[in-house]
Design a protein around this motif. Structure first.
Motif, PDB file in Angstrom:
ATOM      1  N   MET A 148       0.986  -1.124  -0.095  1.00 50.87           N
ATOM      2  CA  MET A 148      -0.076  -0.018   0.334  1.00 50.87           C
ATOM      3  C   MET A 148       0.816   1.174  -0.099  1.00 50.87           C
ATOM      4  SD  MET A 148      -3.429  -0.949   2.303  1.00 50.87           S
ATOM      5  CE  MET A 148      -2.402  -1.673   3.852  1.00 50.87           C
ATOM      6  N   ILE A 149       1.884   1.278   0.611  1.00 48.57           N
ATOM      7  CA  ILE A 149       2.794   2.397   0.702  1.00 48.57           C
ATOM      8  C   ILE A 149       3.524   2.581  -0.578  1.00 48.57           C
ATOM      9  CG2 ILE A 149       5.165   3.216   1.665  1.00 48.57           C
ATOM     10  CD1 ILE A 149       3.876   1.981   4.462  1.00 48.57           C
ATOM     11  N   ALA A 150       4.036   1.667  -1.213  1.00 49.16           N
ATOM     12  CA  ALA A 150       4.653   1.723  -2.300  1.00 49.16           C
ATOM     13  C   ALA A 150       3.739   2.190  -3.575  1.00 49.16           C
ATOM     14  CB  ALA A 150       5.164   0.301  -2.939  1.00 49.16           C
ATOM     15  N   ILE A 151       2.247   1.716  -3.399  1.00 48.63           N
ATOM     16  CA  ILE A 151       1.597   2.112  -4.721  1.00 48.63           C
ATOM     17  C   ILE A 151       0.938   3.678  -4.449  1.00 48.63           C
ATOM     18  CG2 ILE A 151      -0.730   1.672  -5.222  1.00 48.63           C
ATOM     19  CD1 ILE A 151      -0.505  -1.213  -4.772  1.00 48.63           C
ATOM     20  N   ALA A 152       1.012   4.008  -2.802  1.00 44.83           N
ATOM     21  CA  ALA A 152       0.568   5.477  -2.559  1.00 44.83           C
ATOM     22  C   ALA A 152       1.817   6.171  -3.153  1.00 44.83           C
ATOM     23  CB  ALA A 152       0.572   5.338  -1.018  1.00 44.83           C
ATOM     24  N   ALA A 153       2.914   5.926  -3.015  1.00 47.90           N
ATOM     25  CA  ALA A 153       4.107   6.676  -3.519  1.00 47.90           C
ATOM     26  C   ALA A 153       4.016   6.696  -5.002  1.00 47.90           C
ATOM     27  CB  ALA A 153       5.414   5.939  -3.164  1.00 47.90           C
ATOM     28  N   LEU A 154       3.826   5.616  -5.647  1.00 47.63           N
ATOM     29  CA  LEU A 154       3.746   5.800  -7.011  1.00 47.63           C
ATOM     30  C   LEU A 154       2.367   6.638  -7.666  1.00 47.63           C
ATOM     31  CD1 LEU A 154       4.492   2.140  -7.975  1.00 47.63           C
ATOM     32  CD2 LEU A 154       5.943   4.078  -8.450  1.00 47.63           C
ATOM     33  N   LEU A 155       1.462   6.579  -6.821  1.00 42.82           N
ATOM     34  CA  LEU A 155       0.050   7.290  -7.181  1.00 42.82           C
ATOM     35  C   LEU A 155       0.522   8.678  -7.053  1.00 42.82           C
ATOM     36  CD1 LEU A 155      -2.734   5.133  -5.681  1.00 42.82           C
ATOM     37  CD2 LEU A 155      -2.116   5.665  -8.004  1.00 42.82           C
ATOM     38  N   PHE A 156       1.325   8.910  -5.965  1.00 44.27           N
ATOM     39  CA  PHE A 156       1.735  10.543  -5.721  1.00 44.27           C
ATOM     40  C   PHE A 156       2.628  11.109  -6.773  1.00 44.27           C
ATOM     41  CE2 PHE A 156       4.643  13.538  -4.006  1.00 44.27           C
ATOM     42  CZ  PHE A 156       3.933  14.751  -3.650  1.00 44.27           C
ATOM     43  N   LEU A 157       3.448  10.397  -7.123  1.00 42.57           N
ATOM     44  CA  LEU A 157       4.238  10.586  -8.254  1.00 42.57           C
ATOM     45  C   LEU A 157       3.590  10.991  -9.639  1.00 42.57           C
ATOM     46  CD1 LEU A 157       7.775   8.530  -7.827  1.00 42.57           C
ATOM     47  CD2 LEU A 157       7.447  10.909  -7.439  1.00 42.57           C
ATOM     48  N   LYS A 158       2.624  10.054  -9.868  1.00 42.96           N
ATOM     49  CA  LYS A 158       1.640  10.031 -11.066  1.00 42.96           C
ATOM     50  C   LYS A 158       0.797  11.354 -11.070  1.00 42.96           C
ATOM     51  CE  LYS A 158      -0.409   6.704 -13.872  1.00 42.96           C
ATOM     52  NZ  LYS A 158       0.506   7.001 -15.215  1.00 42.96           N
TER      53      LYS A 158
END
Length: 152
Positions: A25-35
């Motif tokens: 979940m943290i990894a995906i949240a970081a990627l979503l933030f970058l996106k």
């Protein structure tokens, strides 16, 4: 407009939430933030090229922390060679490190395999109450299995 990659990340986020996999979940949240922040073009390329090495470094720090804190010393090191169980652990540690080396190569050569590895990890955590150790060791096992398969 919502892109396919955004939908895919959101689906994985839901699966991570259901599986209670905080790392995912943290990894995906970081990627979503970058996106969402528009930093995906350079950010994703940078993470893809450096991320595995950073992760390995962080894991190595975590493994060496008991030595730095004094919990493990030379006495413990000498004790590591006194029992059959300790020798099995020593050899297992060596084998896992060699498998992970193959995993790094596989993920670098074939990054799309990450999806299957992450899905396998999520399924194991959610169905079998496994422990998510990340796709690196899974990639190493897959790499070894592929080498054996190609041999025959």
């Amino acid at each position: 407009m919502i892109s396919e990659s955004l939908l895919f990340l959101l689906l994985l986020l839901v699966i991570g939430f259901i599986a209670k996999n905080s790392s995912l979940m943290i990894a995906i949240a970081a990627l979503l933030f970058l996106k969402v922040a528009g930093m995906d073009a350079k950010g994703f390329t940078f993470l893809q090229s450096k991320g595995i090495n950073w992760g390995v470094t962080i894991i190595t720090i975590a493994v060496l922390a008991p030595i730095a804190s004094g919990e493990i010393g030379f006495k413990d090191l000498s004790g590591a060679f006194k029992t059959p169980v300790a020798w099995i652990a020593l050899i297992s540690g060596m084998l896992v490190a060699m498998l992970a080396k193959g995993g790094v190569k596989l993920l670098a050569d074939d990054p799309q395999i990450t999806t299957a590895l992450v899905l396998g990890t999520i399924l194991s955590v959610s169905i079998f109450k496994g422990v998510a150790v990340g796709p690196l060791i899974g990639a190493g096992i897959a790499y070894a299995a592929m080498k054996i398969f190609r041999f025959f």
